[in-house]
Design a protein around this motif. Structure first.
Motif, PDB file in Angstrom:
ATOM      1  N   GLN B  97       0.829  -1.210   0.000  1.00  0.00           N
ATOM      2  CA  GLN B  97       0.000   0.000   0.000  1.00  0.00           C
ATOM      3  C   GLN B  97       0.858   1.252   0.000  1.00  0.00           C
ATOM      4  OE1 GLN B  97      -2.608   0.194   3.403  1.00  0.00           O
ATOM      5  NE2 GLN B  97      -3.367   2.215   2.842  1.00  0.00           N
ATOM      6  N   ALA B  98       2.021   1.187   0.666  1.00  0.00           N
ATOM      7  CA  ALA B  98       2.878   2.375   0.775  1.00  0.00           C
ATOM      8  C   ALA B  98       3.545   2.709  -0.552  1.00  0.00           C
ATOM      9  CB  ALA B  98       3.936   2.140   1.844  1.00  0.00           C
ATOM     10  N   LEU B  99       3.771   1.684  -1.394  1.00  0.00           N
ATOM     11  CA  LEU B  99       4.498   1.915  -2.650  1.00  0.00           C
ATOM     12  C   LEU B  99       3.588   2.384  -3.781  1.00  0.00           C
ATOM     13  CD1 LEU B  99       6.778  -1.209  -2.448  1.00  0.00           C
ATOM     14  CD2 LEU B  99       7.631   1.094  -2.809  1.00  0.00           C
ATOM     15  N   ALA B 100       2.294   2.041  -3.701  1.00  0.00           N
ATOM     16  CA  ALA B 100       1.396   2.267  -4.841  1.00  0.00           C
ATOM     17  C   ALA B 100       1.377   3.711  -5.344  1.00  0.00           C
ATOM     18  CB  ALA B 100      -0.006   1.798  -4.482  1.00  0.00           C
ATOM     19  N   THR B 102       3.528   6.128  -5.187  1.00  0.00           N
ATOM     20  CA  THR B 102       4.790   6.542  -5.820  1.00  0.00           C
ATOM     21  C   THR B 102       4.965   5.858  -7.169  1.00  0.00           C
ATOM     22  OG1 THR B 102       5.706   6.812  -3.620  1.00  0.00           O
ATOM     23  CG2 THR B 102       7.259   6.744  -5.423  1.00  0.00           C
ATOM     24  N   GLY B 103       4.562   4.570  -7.232  1.00  0.00           N
ATOM     25  CA  GLY B 103       4.612   3.868  -8.515  1.00  0.00           C
ATOM     26  C   GLY B 103       3.718   4.533  -9.538  1.00  0.00           C
ATOM     27  N   ALA B 104       2.510   4.932  -9.071  1.00  0.00           N
ATOM     28  CA  ALA B 104       1.564   5.597  -9.984  1.00  0.00           C
ATOM     29  C   ALA B 104       2.156   6.922 -10.464  1.00  0.00           C
ATOM     30  CB  ALA B 104       0.245   5.839  -9.261  1.00  0.00           C
ATOM     31  N   MET B 105       2.814   7.641  -9.537  1.00  0.00           N
ATOM     32  CA  MET B 105       3.405   8.931  -9.904  1.00  0.00           C
ATOM     33  C   MET B 105       4.456   8.740 -10.983  1.00  0.00           C
ATOM     34  SD  MET B 105       6.286  10.975  -9.395  1.00  0.00           S
ATOM     35  CE  MET B 105       7.106  10.547  -7.864  1.00  0.00           C
ATOM     36  N   PHE B 106       5.321   7.752 -10.809  1.00  0.00           N
ATOM     37  CA  PHE B 106       6.378   7.534 -11.810  1.00  0.00           C
ATOM     38  C   PHE B 106       5.800   7.045 -13.138  1.00  0.00           C
ATOM     39  CE2 PHE B 106      10.112   8.943 -10.099  1.00  0.00           C
ATOM     40  CZ  PHE B 106      10.407   8.430  -8.852  1.00  0.00           C
ATOM     41  N   ILE B 146      -5.113   1.326  -5.877  1.00  0.00           N
ATOM     42  CA  ILE B 146      -5.356   2.331  -4.831  1.00  0.00           C
ATOM     43  C   ILE B 146      -6.850   2.453  -4.572  1.00  0.00           C
ATOM     44  CG2 ILE B 146      -5.160   4.803  -4.316  1.00  0.00           C
ATOM     45  CD1 ILE B 146      -2.524   4.748  -5.983  1.00  0.00           C
ATOM     46  N   ALA B 147      -7.645   2.457  -5.663  1.00  0.00           N
ATOM     47  CA  ALA B 147      -9.100   2.595  -5.502  1.00  0.00           C
ATOM     48  C   ALA B 147      -9.683   1.361  -4.821  1.00  0.00           C
ATOM     49  CB  ALA B 147      -9.735   2.785  -6.883  1.00  0.00           C
ATOM     50  N   LEU B 148      -9.251   0.184  -5.272  1.00  0.00           N
ATOM     51  CA  LEU B 148      -9.786  -1.060  -4.695  1.00  0.00           C
ATOM     52  C   LEU B 148      -9.471  -1.133  -3.204  1.00  0.00           C
ATOM     53  CD1 LEU B 148     -10.982  -3.958  -5.017  1.00  0.00           C
ATOM     54  CD2 LEU B 148      -8.630  -4.718  -5.458  1.00  0.00           C
ATOM     55  N   HIS B 149      -8.188  -0.834  -2.880  1.00  0.00           N
ATOM     56  CA  HIS B 149      -7.774  -0.958  -1.482  1.00  0.00           C
ATOM     57  C   HIS B 149      -8.509   0.053  -0.605  1.00  0.00           C
ATOM     58  CE1 HIS B 149      -5.169  -0.992   2.065  1.00  0.00           C
ATOM     59  NE2 HIS B 149      -4.888  -2.227   1.679  1.00  0.00           N
ATOM     60  N   GLY B 150      -8.721   1.252  -1.179  1.00  0.00           N
ATOM     61  CA  GLY B 150      -9.414   2.283  -0.410  1.00  0.00           C
ATOM     62  C   GLY B 150     -10.888   2.000  -0.237  1.00  0.00           C
ATOM     63  N   ALA B 151     -11.458   1.237  -1.151  1.00  0.00           N
ATOM     64  CA  ALA B 151     -12.913   1.056  -1.143  1.00  0.00           C
ATOM     65  C   ALA B 151     -13.361   0.019  -0.121  1.00  0.00           C
ATOM     66  CB  ALA B 151     -13.386   0.626  -2.523  1.00  0.00           C
ATOM     67  N   ILE B 152     -12.442  -0.844   0.317  1.00  0.00           N
ATOM     68  CA  ILE B 152     -12.845  -1.922   1.223  1.00  0.00           C
ATOM     69  C   ILE B 152     -12.518  -1.505   2.648  1.00  0.00           C
ATOM     70  CG2 ILE B 152     -12.488  -4.349   1.814  1.00  0.00           C
ATOM     71  CD1 ILE B 152     -11.646  -4.789  -1.106  1.00  0.00           C
ATOM     72  N   ASP B 153     -13.533  -1.471   3.513  1.00  0.00           N
ATOM     73  CA  ASP B 153     -13.315  -0.947   4.861  1.00  0.00           C
ATOM     74  C   ASP B 153     -12.413  -1.853   5.680  1.00  0.00           C
ATOM     75  OD1 ASP B 153     -14.808   1.231   4.384  1.00  0.00           O
ATOM     76  OD2 ASP B 153     -16.713   0.282   4.950  1.00  0.00           O
ATOM     77  N   ASP B 154     -12.705  -3.159   5.626  1.00  0.00           N
ATOM     78  CA  ASP B 154     -11.895  -4.078   6.444  1.00  0.00           C
ATOM     79  C   ASP B 154     -10.518  -4.189   5.793  1.00  0.00           C
ATOM     80  OD1 ASP B 154     -10.562  -6.163   7.494  1.00  0.00           O
ATOM     81  OD2 ASP B 154     -12.120  -7.678   7.167  1.00  0.00           O
ATOM     82  N   LYS B 155      -9.478  -3.609   6.455  1.00  0.00           N
ATOM     83  CA  LYS B 155      -8.171  -3.490   5.791  1.00  0.00           C
ATOM     84  C   LYS B 155      -7.565  -4.853   5.469  1.00  0.00           C
ATOM     85  CE  LYS B 155      -8.465   0.538   4.921  1.00  0.00           C
ATOM     86  NZ  LYS B 155      -8.902   0.711   3.500  1.00  0.00           N
ATOM     87  N   ARG B 156      -7.851  -5.865   6.275  1.00  0.00           N
ATOM     88  CA  ARG B 156      -7.275  -7.193   5.977  1.00  0.00           C
ATOM     89  C   ARG B 156      -7.846  -7.726   4.673  1.00  0.00           C
ATOM     90  NH1 ARG B 156      -4.392  -9.434   9.693  1.00  0.00           N
ATOM     91  NH2 ARG B 156      -3.400 -10.193   7.822  1.00  0.00           N
ATOM     92  N   ASP B 159      -6.371  -5.749   1.826  1.00  0.00           N
ATOM     93  CA  ASP B 159      -5.014  -6.207   1.499  1.00  0.00           C
ATOM     94  C   ASP B 159      -5.063  -7.416   0.585  1.00  0.00           C
ATOM     95  OD1 ASP B 159      -3.969  -4.257   3.058  1.00  0.00           O
ATOM     96  OD2 ASP B 159      -3.676  -5.528   4.831  1.00  0.00           O
ATOM     97  N   LYS B 160      -5.924  -8.366   0.935  1.00  0.00           N
ATOM     98  CA  LYS B 160      -5.984  -9.613   0.145  1.00  0.00           C
ATOM     99  C   LYS B 160      -6.455  -9.319  -1.270  1.00  0.00           C
ATOM    100  CE  LYS B 160      -6.830 -13.165   2.760  1.00  0.00           C
ATOM    101  NZ  LYS B 160      -5.831 -14.265   2.767  1.00  0.00           N
ATOM    102  N   ALA B 161      -7.533  -8.523  -1.371  1.00  0.00           N
ATOM    103  CA  ALA B 161      -8.062  -8.198  -2.702  1.00  0.00           C
ATOM    104  C   ALA B 161      -6.999  -7.451  -3.502  1.00  0.00           C
ATOM    105  CB  ALA B 161      -9.310  -7.328  -2.548  1.00  0.00           C
ATOM    106  N   GLY B 162      -6.317  -6.508  -2.859  1.00  0.00           N
ATOM    107  CA  GLY B 162      -5.293  -5.720  -3.549  1.00  0.00           C
ATOM    108  C   GLY B 162      -4.151  -6.599  -4.012  1.00  0.00           C
ATOM    109  N   ALA B 163      -3.731  -7.525  -3.145  1.00  0.00           N
ATOM    110  CA  ALA B 163      -2.605  -8.402  -3.498  1.00  0.00           C
ATOM    111  C   ALA B 163      -2.947  -9.222  -4.729  1.00  0.00           C
ATOM    112  CB  ALA B 163      -2.292  -9.320  -2.315  1.00  0.00           C
TER     113      ALA B 163
END
Lengths: 53, 249
Positions: B97-100, B102-106, B146-156, B159-163
Motif C-alpha cells: 500500500q505504501a508503494l502504490a 509513488t509507482g503511480a506517480m512515476f 489504490i481505488a480497490l484498497h481504499g474502497a474496502i473498509d476491512d483493511k485485511r 489487502d488480500k483483494a489488492g494483493a
C-alpha cells in the motif's frame, strides 16, 4: 553561453522544461502531502488519547 | 527451538519496524538529495549535446529513470503481495500500500515526459504504441489498486483483494519491457542492454544511472515515510501508538 541561451535548450525549451518541471512538481508535492497527512494522523490520535484519557 | 540463523520475522511486527522505517527514510532522503543534485547538474552541464536531437534528448535523464521505477516499483509490490498472501503478515500488505502512489506517480511522469519528448521528435504527443499503451495500462493498474484498497473498509480484506489484483497485473511488466521487440511499433528498443554493450555515450549513461539511483532512493524514502503513516493509522488503538503520540501532536 548566456543564461537565456541555456534556458532555450536549443529550441526545445518547452519540452525539456515541461518534462523536468512536471517531474519536479510531482517529486516535491508528494513528500509535502505525505507530511501533511502524517500530521493529521498524529493529531487525530492525540485527540483520541485526550478523549479516552 | 529457535534454530534459524536469522529471525526473519523480527521486523515483521509494525511496532518494531516503525522506528527502523524512520531511520531508513532519513538516510534515504540524504542519498536522494545528493544523487539528484549531482544527476541534475550532469544532465544539463556535463552530458554532451546529442548529434541528432541536440538538447532535446536531455529528457531521457528523467524519462528513463521514471519508466524503470514505474516497472520496478510494481515488481516490488508484487513481491510484498506474495509475502502478504503467504505469511499473512500485515506489514507486507502495508508495504504494498505504501508503494502504490509513488509507482503511480512515476508511471504518470513516464507517460508525461514521453509525450513531451515525442512531440518534438515524432511530431505527436500520443500514439497507441505497444510500449506506451502497456505503460498506460500500468498506470491504470496502480490507480485501480489504490481505488480497490481504499474502497474496502476491512483493511485485511482490502489487502488480500489488492494483493490478488497486483499479482494478476504483474504479467503486464514483461509486456512493457519486451514490447519494443515483440511489436515493432514507434518506441525505440532498449538502449541499456543487460546482455551486451549498450549503445550510448559513456557520460550520458553514467548520468542516467545516477538519476535512476536517485529516483530509487526517493522511492525508498517515500515508501518508508508512508508506511509509518499507514502503521499509525491502522494501529492507532495499540498501546505503543498511544504512548508514542501522547496527548499533544
Amino acid at each position: 553561453m548566456s543564461f537565456s541561451e541555456w534556458l532555450d535548450m536549443g529550441g526545445y525549451a518547452l519540452y525539456v522544461w515541461g518534462s523536468f518541471g512536471m517531474t519536479a512538481l510531482c517529486m516535491i508535492a508528494e513528500p509535502l502531502l505525505l507530511n501533511r497527512s502524517s500530521k493529521a494522523i498524529r493529531q487525530r490520535i492525540a485527540r483520541l488519547n485526550r478523549i479516552e484519557g | 527451538m529457535q534454530s534459524k540463523l536469522f529471525n526473519w520475522f523480527k521486523f515483521s511486527s509494525p511496532a518494531t519496524f516503525y522506528p527502523l522505517a524512520g531511520s531508513i527514510a532519513r538516510f534515504s532522503w540524504l542519498i536522494t538529495l545528493a544523487l539528484l543534485a549531482v544527476g541534475l547538474y550532469m544532465s544539463f552541464f556535463v552530458a554532451p549535446t546529442d548529434y541528432k536531437q541536440g538538447e532535446g534528448y536531455r529528457i531521457i535523464f528523467i524519462h528513463v529513470p521514471a519508466s524503470w521505477m514505474s516497472m520496478f516499483t510494481y515488481l516490488v509490490m508484487a513481491f510484498w503481495s506474495i509475502l502478504g498472501l503467504m505469511y499473512n503478515t500485515r506489514l507486507s500488505s502495508m508495504m504494498t500500500q505504501a508503494l502504490a502512489p509513488t509507482g503511480a506517480m512515476f508511471a504518470f511522469v513516464s507517460l508525461w515526459t514521453g509525450a513531451f519528448w515525442g512531440k518534438p521528435m515524432w511530431g505527436t504527443w500520443w500514439v497507441w504504441d505497444a510500449r506506451i499503451t502497456s505503460e498506460l495500462i500500468l498506470l491504470f493498474l496502480y490507480l485501480g489498486y489504490i481505488a480497490l484498497h481504499g474502497a474496502i473498509d476491512d483493511k485485511r480484506r482490502a489487502d488480500k483483494a489488492g494483493a490478488i489484483l497486483i499479482l494478476v497485473g504483474v504479467v503486464n511488466i514483461p509486456i512493457i519491457y519486451y514490447s519494443v521487440e515483440w511489436w515493432n511499433t514507434l518506441h525505440q528498443g532498449a538502449t541499456i542492454k543487460m546482455n551486451d554493450k549498450s549503445t550510448m555515450d559513456e557520460t550520458m549513461k553514467i548520468t542516467m544511472l545516477i538519476m535512476t539511483f536517485g529516483c530509487w532512493a526517493y522511492t525508498i524514502a517515500i515508501a518508508m515515510q508512508r508506511v509509518r503513516n499507514i502503521i499509525l493509522e491502522r494501529e492507532h488503538g495499540a498501546q505503543w501508538v498511544r504512548e508514542l503520540i501522547g496527548e499533544k501532536a
